[in-house]
Design an enzyme around this catalytic site. Sequence first.
Site, PDB file in Angstrom:
ATOM      1  N   ASP A 182       0.851  -1.182   0.000  1.00 21.19           N
ATOM      2  CA  ASP A 182       0.000   0.000   0.000  1.00 21.19           C
ATOM      3  C   ASP A 182       0.889   1.235   0.000  1.00 21.19           C
ATOM      4  O   ASP A 182       1.532   1.552   0.996  1.00 21.19           O
ATOM      5  CB  ASP A 182      -0.883  -0.029   1.271  1.00 21.19           C
ATOM      6  CG  ASP A 182      -1.940   1.061   1.282  1.00 21.19           C
ATOM      7  OD1 ASP A 182      -1.722   2.094   0.600  1.00 21.19           O
ATOM      8  OD2 ASP A 182      -2.945   0.880   1.985  1.00 21.19           O
ATOM      9  N   HIS A 183       0.923   1.911  -1.144  1.00 23.92           N
ATOM     10  CA  HIS A 183       1.844   3.026  -1.283  1.00 23.92           C
ATOM     11  C   HIS A 183       1.465   4.222  -0.405  1.00 23.92           C
ATOM     12  O   HIS A 183       2.229   5.153  -0.237  1.00 23.92           O
ATOM     13  CB  HIS A 183       1.930   3.446  -2.757  1.00 23.92           C
ATOM     14  CG  HIS A 183       3.221   4.117  -3.132  1.00 23.92           C
ATOM     15  ND1 HIS A 183       4.031   4.753  -2.220  1.00 23.92           N
ATOM     16  CD2 HIS A 183       3.853   4.233  -4.327  1.00 23.92           C
ATOM     17  CE1 HIS A 183       5.089   5.238  -2.826  1.00 23.92           C
ATOM     18  NE2 HIS A 183       5.016   4.941  -4.124  1.00 23.92           N
ATOM     19  N   ARG A 184       0.251   4.188   0.160  1.00 21.84           N
ATOM     20  CA  ARG A 184      -0.115   5.273   1.064  1.00 21.84           C
ATOM     21  C   ARG A 184       0.777   5.270   2.296  1.00 21.84           C
ATOM     22  O   ARG A 184       1.074   6.298   2.882  1.00 21.84           O
ATOM     23  CB  ARG A 184      -1.571   5.118   1.528  1.00 21.84           C
ATOM     24  CG  ARG A 184      -2.581   5.362   0.431  1.00 21.84           C
ATOM     25  CD  ARG A 184      -3.986   5.152   0.956  1.00 21.84           C
ATOM     26  NE  ARG A 184      -4.180   3.800   1.463  1.00 21.84           N
ATOM     27  CZ  ARG A 184      -5.290   3.382   2.076  1.00 21.84           C
ATOM     28  NH1 ARG A 184      -6.290   4.213   2.255  1.00 21.84           N
ATOM     29  NH2 ARG A 184      -5.391   2.141   2.507  1.00 21.84           N
TER      30      ARG A 184
END
Lengths: 472, 580
Positions: free
Chosen positions: B550-552
């Site tokens: 999850d690049h968040r």
Amino acid sequence: MGDSNLNIAVIGGGPGGYAAAFLAADLGMKVTLIDREQNPGGVCLYRGCIPSKALLHVAALINESRHAKNWGIEFGEPKIDVARLRSFKEGVVNKLTGGLGQLSKQRNVTYIRGDASFESSNSVRVKKQAGGEDVLSFDRIIIATGSRPAVIPTLKLDTPRMLDSTSALDLADVPGTLLVVGGGYIGLELGTVYAALGSKVSVVEMTPGLLPGADRDLVAPLHKRLEKAFDAIMLNTTVTSVKDEGKGIRVSFDGKDVKEREKVFDKVLVSVGRKPNSEIAGLDRTQVKLGPRGFIQVNKQLQTDNPAIYAIGDVVGEPMLAHKASHEGRTAVEHIAGHKVAFEPNAIPAVVFTDPEIAWAGVTETQAEKEGREIKVAKFPWAASGRAITLDRTEGMTKLIIDPSSERILGVGMVGVGAGDMIAEGTLAIEMAATATDVELTIHPHPTLSETVMQAAEVFFGTSTDLYRPKR
Amino acid sequence: MTEFKLPELGENVHQGDLVRLMVAPGATVAEGQPVIELETDKAVVEVPSSISGTVKDVLVKQGEKVKVGQVVFTVENGAKSVGRVPSPAKADAPVATAPAAPKPSASTQAPAPKIPATPANEISVPSETSPAPEFKLPELGENIHQGDLVRLMVSAGSHISEGEPVMELETDKAVVEVPSSVTGTVKDVLVKQGEKIKVGQLIFTLQAGATTTTQPQQPSRTDVGHGEGARMAFQAAMQAEGKTEEQALPPEQPRPPAVATFSMPLNLGKSAGTEHRDPVPAAPHTRRLARELGVDIHSVQGSGPGGRISEDDVKVYAKSLIATAVSSAGVTATHLRQPKLPDFAKFGKVERVSMRGVRRKTAEHMWEAWTTIPHVTQQDKADITELEQLRARFGPKAAEAGGKLTVTAIALKVCASALKIFPQFNASIDMETEEIIYKQYINIGVAVDTDRGLLVPVIRDVDKKNIVELAAELTQLSKKAREKKLQPADMEGGTFTITNLGGIGGTGFSPIVNHPEVAILGLSRSSIEPIWVNDKFEPRQVLPVSLSYDHRLIDGADAARFLRWIAEAFEQPFLLSVQG
């Protein structure tokens, strides 16, 4: 919870009551309709819309025959046989009410002639005119008791010279002079009738204009015409007292524009509005509640505070109009039958059957101004209508009240001959959420007055064929 | 389910203030045990329970006034005692525990037709500990409200004992075997295979008592009928979320008069209490449709000229309402948010099969994960030549413990160690509160391919177990998954997921993160590759590894470092014992 197998009572056989009763019967319910008259019909048929329109038709004929002088046709003064005119009117009433009696028999509606009072939330005592009393139980009860002419105590005299709308329609005679107290639609319609028949009619109105509430530009042509037809139109004036002097009634006036403080009239017609018939005996035994001005409180399904009791028509509020009542009656019955319905019209047309007629539906200019709503108004004067010119009645006007952003038709107003029939198109346009373009692109028949609706839409776009407007 | 109502407390005592509540949901109560302290006009009294079982709901609060006859709490699988039950409780015995009542309307009328002298709740209960003579679907777990009945294991006349499986139910999360909580001879089975069963729904009734076979029992039937037409389903769906229905439809109970939305200045020009809402740009027919569907037409966006609302606008809006209503009820109708499909039947024969259980849940979950998480997949390769040698050597040891020393089992240990070093991979994001939730435990889910679809059993506290233990547990869980024995609890609480497609093949893939986790490790098939070692190519066993994250929360560099760490751990198993 809806059920078509219900036993329902409708109290009051006016246009709301019989519409409800007939629909309920058509849906298979067991229906009892209770009313004082021999047949259904109510005020509308016995003492209101219908007899007044029969008389107004005659008035229009008399006025038109006089008008014909301008076109080279002279009929001479009309000879009026009041007794025959009265029986024509009564014939119209009997034909219509008799027809309704037939319709209720065909539908197996139990029609009881009598007075109803509440025993409890679901039972009604009926004092029958034929004698005897019955206490009947029902699953649902619809109150449709209507309204009656309002009475001002200071204007109450026990003499046949004092009229209300009911006795005025009885047409006992044609008085030499008649004072109409109240410049609303009932007073102006009846004043028009008596004026045509030969009475010298005066109108006294408390507010600064006739037909308070209606847009002024619609009232203006009527006012102008009535100034000729009537003896006097007294605005900003109140009646302070009435006195029976045997040969006439002495009336005292008060107000800033008053010229004559006192005057004697042969008859005085009081038409100052109507009051709901909500004082029903035993209503306190139910949970039905009254709201402001004595109207029975209902929700959008016409249900009172007692879910088994519904109320419709004049007794639940303004506008006190037959066509509103019958729609409410049908809505109430559909709700009883279990449908998800609500009485939420976008427009209820209003018609004043004077000469010229005034009609409107939806938002009025007056109302928009009061609410601060932004509108655009497109008017088409009948002076540019070929049909109006052929009729020699060019004082009319058609206007559209339009929402400037969506160009939707929010309201329609008209004054002129036949406006009452033409307003139906305006009502449909509002209900269908038609835009000015829709109206403009609908082909209207030529040459008719109905064209003015389309032409008003053209005016909105500044491209009217029949009206030149210099570019701004 | 049995209710405990406040019994008669004495002459002229109708209510009291609850001064002390001694039960809570989940607690076990026994008959006679004090459950509340009530202050009446006359005294403070301790009120004993008249029923036994596990408390489900407590319906009163401390400080409240409680009336005689009011329900105080409900008990699950409760056994209602007889003999010493206070009389009011007997009269109020709910239909559920008084199946001898001839008709539902006679629920408060105790005598059964053929044994007129015997009160209803005594007919079939030979001893105080006898269970209620019927079986309802018990609670199955958090957020599980229903399931599809895939296998029914009881029939009328068969004998059932407590603990014996009654049926197999496919829920969103798993297929569960539901054991009976009652013992006796089955009288009527009220459900059918293939039906949806709800928690609390009556499954079967027992014949009352072993010897009484002529009981005139008429259990109240639960209507489980389907197919009332699309319209009904539509409305039912609308009602699934009571709130929507309420908002959508003007309440039909009397309200202050909403006189009209227009003012009619005909008479005196005063219309009382006008609430101003613009007239709706919709034809009367369209407005009627909206009312029938329970849609507030004022909320519908019109697509026509001047904002005119068409019939289609209303229908589309109603569908979107259902979609929200249903998804907030936990059963997302994902397809409603999808673009319209072409008519496939135009091109050839098609078969439509309803998506059930695992498939439906997977579809919803993947949609949610994919639309919520900005995915990135990092690829790497691990040289597992040495690891494979170790695996061959220690395999028998794991087998002794009942497990199979698979690459996945080793990967569990490797990942647990990596997660300790890189805690942001063992976290979740709360966008609403703008917080990162770091979990202080390491529970790793392992994707298992079963004939019903993808299941992800979770192995708890992976960091606290050795590879042999993990191998044994993984073997056991996989077996359970394939035998449909997984309980919903076996699939909850994961912090990271491993999916291994190596057994099938492939050189790499990008797995989807198992939301609300933030990363997933995918393993593909290892192969022998020439690797440049010490000035020459050597044949080495190489395992392709893929990490979706999850690049968040996780940046590319961290992901590369994390995956590299894992690859190195595979390459040098010794690293595990040093760093892990």
